[in-house]
Design an enzyme around this catalytic site. Structure first.
Site, PDB file in Angstrom:
ATOM      1  N   CYS A 112      -4.664 -16.527 -29.236  1.00 22.62           N
ATOM      2  CA  CYS A 112      -4.756 -15.273 -28.149  1.00 22.62           C
ATOM      3  C   CYS A 112      -5.148 -15.891 -26.625  1.00 22.62           C
ATOM      4  O   CYS A 112      -6.028 -16.496 -26.345  1.00 22.62           O
ATOM      5  CB  CYS A 112      -5.933 -14.619 -28.238  1.00 22.62           C
ATOM      6  SG  CYS A 112      -6.503 -13.000 -26.979  1.00 22.62           S
ATOM      7  N   GLN A 126     -20.611 -10.189 -18.117  1.00 21.49           N
ATOM      8  CA  GLN A 126     -19.047  -9.792 -18.181  1.00 21.49           C
ATOM      9  C   GLN A 126     -18.484 -10.293 -19.048  1.00 21.49           C
ATOM     10  O   GLN A 126     -18.912 -12.246 -18.476  1.00 21.49           O
ATOM     11  CB  GLN A 126     -19.478  -9.421 -16.923  1.00 21.49           C
ATOM     12  CG  GLN A 126     -19.727  -8.129 -16.611  1.00 21.49           C
ATOM     13  CD  GLN A 126     -21.230  -8.806 -15.431  1.00 21.49           C
ATOM     14  OE1 GLN A 126     -21.936  -9.373 -15.977  1.00 21.49           O
ATOM     15  NE2 GLN A 126     -21.404  -7.418 -15.176  1.00 21.49           N
ATOM     16  N   GLU A 150     -35.249  -3.566 -18.106  1.00 22.59           N
ATOM     17  CA  GLU A 150     -33.710  -3.043 -19.022  1.00 22.59           C
ATOM     18  C   GLU A 150     -33.958  -2.875 -20.773  1.00 22.59           C
ATOM     19  O   GLU A 150     -35.490  -3.635 -21.035  1.00 22.59           O
ATOM     20  CB  GLU A 150     -33.175  -4.756 -18.875  1.00 22.59           C
ATOM     21  CG  GLU A 150     -32.170  -4.977 -19.809  1.00 22.59           C
ATOM     22  CD  GLU A 150     -30.963  -4.348 -20.363  1.00 22.59           C
ATOM     23  OE1 GLU A 150     -30.921  -4.111 -21.228  1.00 22.59           O
ATOM     24  OE2 GLU A 150     -29.974  -3.937 -18.997  1.00 22.59           O
ATOM     25  N   ASN A 200     -27.134  -0.438 -12.795  1.00 18.34           N
ATOM     26  CA  ASN A 200     -25.496  -1.023 -13.464  1.00 18.34           C
ATOM     27  C   ASN A 200     -25.552  -0.206 -14.922  1.00 18.34           C
ATOM     28  O   ASN A 200     -25.644  -1.732 -15.785  1.00 18.34           O
ATOM     29  CB  ASN A 200     -25.773  -2.784 -13.457  1.00 18.34           C
ATOM     30  CG  ASN A 200     -24.225  -2.968 -14.313  1.00 18.34           C
ATOM     31  OD1 ASN A 200     -22.754  -2.301 -14.687  1.00 18.34           O
ATOM     32  ND2 ASN A 200     -24.022  -4.500 -14.590  1.00 18.34           N
ATOM     33  N   CYS A 258     -18.778   1.188 -15.172  1.00 17.86           N
ATOM     34  CA  CYS A 258     -17.681   0.767 -15.822  1.00 17.86           C
ATOM     35  C   CYS A 258     -16.576   1.509 -16.414  1.00 17.86           C
ATOM     36  O   CYS A 258     -15.865   1.935 -16.886  1.00 17.86           O
ATOM     37  CB  CYS A 258     -18.001  -0.377 -16.923  1.00 17.86           C
ATOM     38  SG  CYS A 258     -19.050   0.096 -17.904  1.00 17.86           S
TER      39      CYS A 258
END
Length: 341
Positions: free
Chosen positions: A54, A178, A229, A273, A300
């Protein structure tokens, strides 16, 4: 747009990177048979299709992925056969750091072949000397879920250091990061620039992950950061990374529901986020009635971002930026700086 988002909205220059060779992570479905595995995806008949070539993988990761079929074969691991519901090895999850080190996670249906991996660590290191962390994740259910709740680290080292600007983030096996390191660096740097101008003493970092935004804020206007979180592994990563910051900067990191966490004393700045679903009406309501003078929202999903901004009428968007985190797709990261009217 200016009426909805505020009279003084300015867009920064979009940040783009390479269209190929940008991914720091490979999520590989294991197919084929024992001794002749395929690593990639499954076709319409649920049979393995090789994707070791890939072009999206960054060069160091691409080199490692090419060597992994031989590792699986040498260890004698049996690929999981989806139609037959037999076999053991379901996925290989590989993360590559800017320093060329690798975290390698084997996702098994059961502990049956865990011993082969544990006893084969020398084989793995011989084939892939870049390996720093090896773990086994157990995913016993027959459904399209990448990994399960149980993970065992087999190496002495249990974190993969990811250098992002001048901050090192220590990733544990189930810590999110990310997939595009170059764009992530730009995202955190832009947030740091905004924070440096605001000079907030205390920052509340919600959906903090491994602490990327909060750790970049410390020493750049912020003297104290509180991160929240849901992933306990990510919180352990943030705590580990925070130990390497200069003295005099303090932080605390909590595993919990970000939607429920606002301080008794309002912080100077809140950073959010969230995942694609956004922050939702409950947290929007809390911020609207008791939020700080400024918010930074990194998203996102522009659809849920727009929905959440509409639920924050007391705030104007002053600055916005677009970051091409996912080249060759219609997805991107948008970050906005909001100020209370």
């Amino acid at each position: 747009m200016s009426d909805a988002l505020g009279p003084r909205l300015s867009w920064t220059e979009p940040v783009t990177g390479a269209e190929s060779a940008f991914r720091n992570k490979a999520k590989l479905v294991v197919g084929g048979r024992r001794g002749e595995p395929t690593l990639g995806i499954l076709d319409g008949g649920q049979r393995g299709v090789d994707l070791t070539g890939c072009g999206l993988y960054e060069p160091g990761l691409a080199d490692v992925v090419h060597r992994l079929p031989a590792v699986v074969a040498d260890l004698g691991l049996t690929p999981y056969d989806v139609p037959g519901r037999t076999g053991e090895l379901k996925h290989l999850l590989v993360t590559h750091s800017p320093d060329g080190e690798v975290m390698l996670r084997f996702v098994l249906r059961s502990p049956g072949q865990l011993r082969r991996i544990r006893e084969g660590l020398d084989v793995i290191r011989e084939r892939v000397p870049e390996t720093r962390v090896v773990s086994v994740n157990l995913q016993p259910e027959h459904k399209a879920v990448l990994e399960g709740p149980d993970e065992e680290v087999l190496t002495d080292l249990d974190t993969l250091p990811m250098r992002v600007n001048d901050v090192t983030l220590h990733l544990r096996p189930r810590s999110f990061f990310q997939t595009n390191t170059f764009i992530a660096e730009a995202l955190y740097a832009r947030a740091r620039a905004w924070i440096s101008e605001l000079r907030p003493s205390t920052v509340l970092d919600l959906y903090c992950g491994v602490g990327g935004f909060g750790l970049h804020a410390l020493g750049h206007g912020a003297h104290h950061v509180i991160g929240v979180e849901s992933s306990a592994d990510a919180i352990l990563s943030a705590r580990r990374s925070a130990t390497e910051l200069p003295e005099g900067l303090t932080s605390e990191w909590h595993a919990g529901d970000a939607t429920q966490h606002l301080m008794d004393a309002t912080p100077d700045l809140v950073v959010v986020n969230p995942p694609r679903r956004g922050i939702g009406p409950e947290l929007c309501g809390r911020l609207e009635t008791g939020g700080p003078a400024h918010l930074i929202y990194s998203s996102c999903n522009v659809t849920t971002l727009a929905r959440d901004l509409a639920a924050l009428p007391s705030y104007d968007v002053r600055t916005a930026g677009l970051f091409d985190m996912f080249p060759q797709t219609g997805h991107h990261e948008v970050m906005v700086l909001l100020a209370r009217r």
